[in-house]
Scaffold this motif. Structure first.
Motif, PDB file in Angstrom:
ATOM      1  N   HIS A  69      -6.778  -3.007  -4.108  1.00  0.00           N
ATOM      2  CA  HIS A  69      -6.007  -3.573  -3.398  1.00  0.00           C
ATOM      3  C   HIS A  69      -4.672  -4.344  -4.198  1.00  0.00           C
ATOM      4  O   HIS A  69      -3.494  -4.432  -3.803  1.00  0.00           O
ATOM      5  CB  HIS A  69      -6.430  -4.783  -2.404  1.00  0.00           C
ATOM      6  CG  HIS A  69      -7.160  -3.843  -1.297  1.00  0.00           C
ATOM      7  ND1 HIS A  69      -6.422  -3.708   0.011  1.00  0.00           N
ATOM      8  CD2 HIS A  69      -8.006  -3.466  -1.224  1.00  0.00           C
ATOM      9  CE1 HIS A  69      -7.193  -3.055   0.710  1.00  0.00           C
ATOM     10  NE2 HIS A  69      -8.596  -2.742  -0.090  1.00  0.00           N
ATOM     11  N   SER A 104       3.440  -1.414  -3.969  1.00  0.00           N
ATOM     12  CA  SER A 104       4.509  -1.756  -2.790  1.00  0.00           C
ATOM     13  C   SER A 104       5.482  -2.407  -3.101  1.00  0.00           C
ATOM     14  O   SER A 104       6.801  -2.153  -2.585  1.00  0.00           O
ATOM     15  CB  SER A 104       3.723  -2.274  -1.789  1.00  0.00           C
ATOM     16  OG  SER A 104       2.539  -1.796  -1.145  1.00  0.00           O
ATOM     17  N   GLN A 151      -1.813   4.481  -0.256  1.00  0.00           N
ATOM     18  CA  GLN A 151      -2.549   4.784   0.657  1.00  0.00           C
ATOM     19  C   GLN A 151      -4.033   5.115   0.209  1.00  0.00           C
ATOM     20  O   GLN A 151      -5.144   5.068   1.076  1.00  0.00           O
ATOM     21  CB  GLN A 151      -1.865   6.187   1.414  1.00  0.00           C
ATOM     22  CG  GLN A 151      -2.691   6.786   2.743  1.00  0.00           C
ATOM     23  CD  GLN A 151      -3.000   5.820   3.732  1.00  0.00           C
ATOM     24  OE1 GLN A 151      -2.244   4.921   4.055  1.00  0.00           O
ATOM     25  NE2 GLN A 151      -4.201   6.001   4.525  1.00  0.00           N
ATOM     26  N   ARG A 172      -3.109   1.252   3.206  1.00  0.00           N
ATOM     27  CA  ARG A 172      -2.157   0.744   3.693  1.00  0.00           C
ATOM     28  C   ARG A 172      -1.081   0.302   2.849  1.00  0.00           C
ATOM     29  O   ARG A 172      -1.315   0.565   1.662  1.00  0.00           O
ATOM     30  CB  ARG A 172      -2.523  -0.756   4.191  1.00  0.00           C
ATOM     31  CG  ARG A 172      -3.275  -1.798   3.338  1.00  0.00           C
ATOM     32  CD  ARG A 172      -3.308  -3.061   4.083  1.00  0.00           C
ATOM     33  NE  ARG A 172      -1.865  -3.577   4.201  1.00  0.00           N
ATOM     34  CZ  ARG A 172      -1.885  -4.543   4.712  1.00  0.00           C
ATOM     35  NH1 ARG A 172      -2.622  -5.470   5.063  1.00  0.00           N
ATOM     36  NH2 ARG A 172      -0.559  -5.142   4.939  1.00  0.00           N
ATOM     37  N   HIS A 173      -0.052   0.102   3.238  1.00  0.00           N
ATOM     38  CA  HIS A 173       1.339  -0.386   2.641  1.00  0.00           C
ATOM     39  C   HIS A 173       1.314  -2.126   2.627  1.00  0.00           C
ATOM     40  O   HIS A 173       1.378  -2.388   3.815  1.00  0.00           O
ATOM     41  CB  HIS A 173       2.273   0.255   2.928  1.00  0.00           C
ATOM     42  CG  HIS A 173       3.912  -0.264   2.445  1.00  0.00           C
ATOM     43  ND1 HIS A 173       4.050  -0.423   1.274  1.00  0.00           N
ATOM     44  CD2 HIS A 173       4.831  -0.971   3.146  1.00  0.00           C
ATOM     45  CE1 HIS A 173       5.313  -0.866   1.106  1.00  0.00           C
ATOM     46  NE2 HIS A 173       5.769  -1.191   2.310  1.00  0.00           N
ATOM     47  N   TYR A 174       1.582  -2.633   1.457  1.00  0.00           N
ATOM     48  CA  TYR A 174       1.667  -4.116   1.398  1.00  0.00           C
ATOM     49  C   TYR A 174       3.284  -4.366   1.452  1.00  0.00           C
ATOM     50  O   TYR A 174       3.965  -4.730   0.540  1.00  0.00           O
ATOM     51  CB  TYR A 174       0.945  -4.693   0.464  1.00  0.00           C
ATOM     52  CG  TYR A 174      -0.534  -4.790   0.416  1.00  0.00           C
ATOM     53  CD1 TYR A 174      -0.996  -5.746   1.465  1.00  0.00           C
ATOM     54  CD2 TYR A 174      -1.196  -3.853  -0.230  1.00  0.00           C
ATOM     55  CE1 TYR A 174      -2.528  -5.841   1.341  1.00  0.00           C
ATOM     56  CE2 TYR A 174      -2.496  -4.019  -0.054  1.00  0.00           C
ATOM     57  CZ  TYR A 174      -3.084  -4.892   0.898  1.00  0.00           C
ATOM     58  OH  TYR A 174      -4.462  -4.756   0.849  1.00  0.00           O
ATOM     59  N   SER A 192      -9.283  -8.198   1.887  1.00  0.00           N
ATOM     60  CA  SER A 192     -10.035  -6.761   1.659  1.00  0.00           C
ATOM     61  C   SER A 192     -11.631  -7.323   0.978  1.00  0.00           C
ATOM     62  O   SER A 192     -12.550  -6.294   1.047  1.00  0.00           O
ATOM     63  CB  SER A 192      -9.437  -5.813   0.535  1.00  0.00           C
ATOM     64  OG  SER A 192      -9.401  -6.671  -0.631  1.00  0.00           O
TER      65      SER A 192
END
Length: 314
Positions: free
Chosen positions: A77, A84, A133, A138-140, A250
């Protein structure tokens, strides 16, 4: 009385000559991440995505609470968060490069390399998006203030700000990725992305470094003071947002508590100092690190801790 000799200015080459060489290099060594990387391969959850020592909570009480599995998950993450921010700034950079080229002669090597870099950054943005991804699902996205400050920055940037901002973000990512790409204990996807980015960003950094120094000397005292101040803000927000507080969810940690621990973590501060050491030296030599802006750089954790060894490389 001893008179100190000022540090020599960094050497620069002819603008057209260096652009010609960069164009030639781009023709020989450019990559399509969609082809070069096996995006269907699963993430190896037995490996870290980032060296443990580079993870923001390493060495803290919260780190000690995490299992090995949770630490590896957090590493994925954190890499996704860093990517990101890289993607966010690359999008800003592409717009600034278009503005840079807009008023210039497109038949010159200099402008044609600007177009080439924009194409590179388009591919990098897709690559970073696909990696985030895969790693985190996900995108931060940067917080609301940072996201909208990006809109302001790309609108008000001058020549030195365009290339100094680009050089700063590219150098920070480059240091982390140079380390990752040769570490076979890390996830293969992170290594593959790092290799591609390092090769192509070496050209971008050369272009930005020389254009910055060439342009900087053409600006007056007021313009330089303005550029130092705005650059300090850009550096502060880009650096302090590298790791989104959301990453800590996370592994079941409270984002506020974990973000506070990371800000105070001397291992994390030393990592930022290490990652920024080359660009700090470049800016210092060029005269961009002076006045109130230097305080902002220190607040961002880029000039080291008092009493700590400079540019620690663990």
């Amino acid at each position: 009385m001893t008179v100190q000799t000022p540090a020599p200015k960094p050497a620069i080459t002819d603008r057209e000559d260096i652009a010609k060489r960069l164009l030639r290099s781009s023709a020989k060594a450019s990559y399509d991440p969609l082809v070069e990387i096996d995006w269907d391969a699963p993430i190896d959850k037995e490996r870290y995505a980032l060296k443990p020592e580079r993870i923001s909570l390493y060495g803290t009480e919260l780190w000690d609470r995490l299992s090995e599995e949770q630490r590896k998950e957090l590493s994925r993450h954190e890499v996704a968060s860093i990517a990101s921010i890289g993607l966010w700034f690359e999008t800003i950079l592409m717009q600034m490069l278009v503005r840079h080229a807009y008023d210039r002669d497109p038949t010159t090597n200099h402008v044609q390399y600007a177009y080439t870099e924009i194409a590179d950054e388009c591919r990098h943005s897709v690559m970073f998006a696909k990696m985030t991804q895969k790693l985190a699902g996900r995108h931060y996205r940067p917080d609301f203030i940072t996201h909208n400050l990006g809109r302001v920055f790309k609108a008000i940037s001058n020549g030195p700000l365009t290339f100094a901002g680009a050089l700063y973000v590219e150098e920070i990512l480059d240091q982390l990725q140079r380390e990752a790409m040769v570490d076979d204990t890390l996830d293969p996807l992170v290594q593959a992305v790092s290799r591609i980015h390092v090769v192509e960003e070496a050209r971008h950094m050369r272009y930005a470094r020389e254009e910055l120094i060439r342009d900087w000397d053409d600006h007056g005292r007021i313009s330089k003071a303005y550029s130092r101040f705005i650059l300090g803000l850009v550096v502060y927000f880009a650096t302090t947002r590298l790791i989104s507080p959301e990453v800590y969810k996370s592994v079941g940690l409270d984002p506020r508590e974990a973000a506070k621990a990371a800000r105070r973590n001397h291992h994390h501060i030393d990592t930022k100092t290490w990652a920024a050491r080359k660009v700090v030296a470049t800016f210092d030599k060029a005269g961009l690190l002076a006045g109130p802006a230097k305080y902002v750089w220190r607040r961002a954790g880029l000039l080291g801790r008092p009493g700590a060894p400079a540019a620690i490389a663990r």
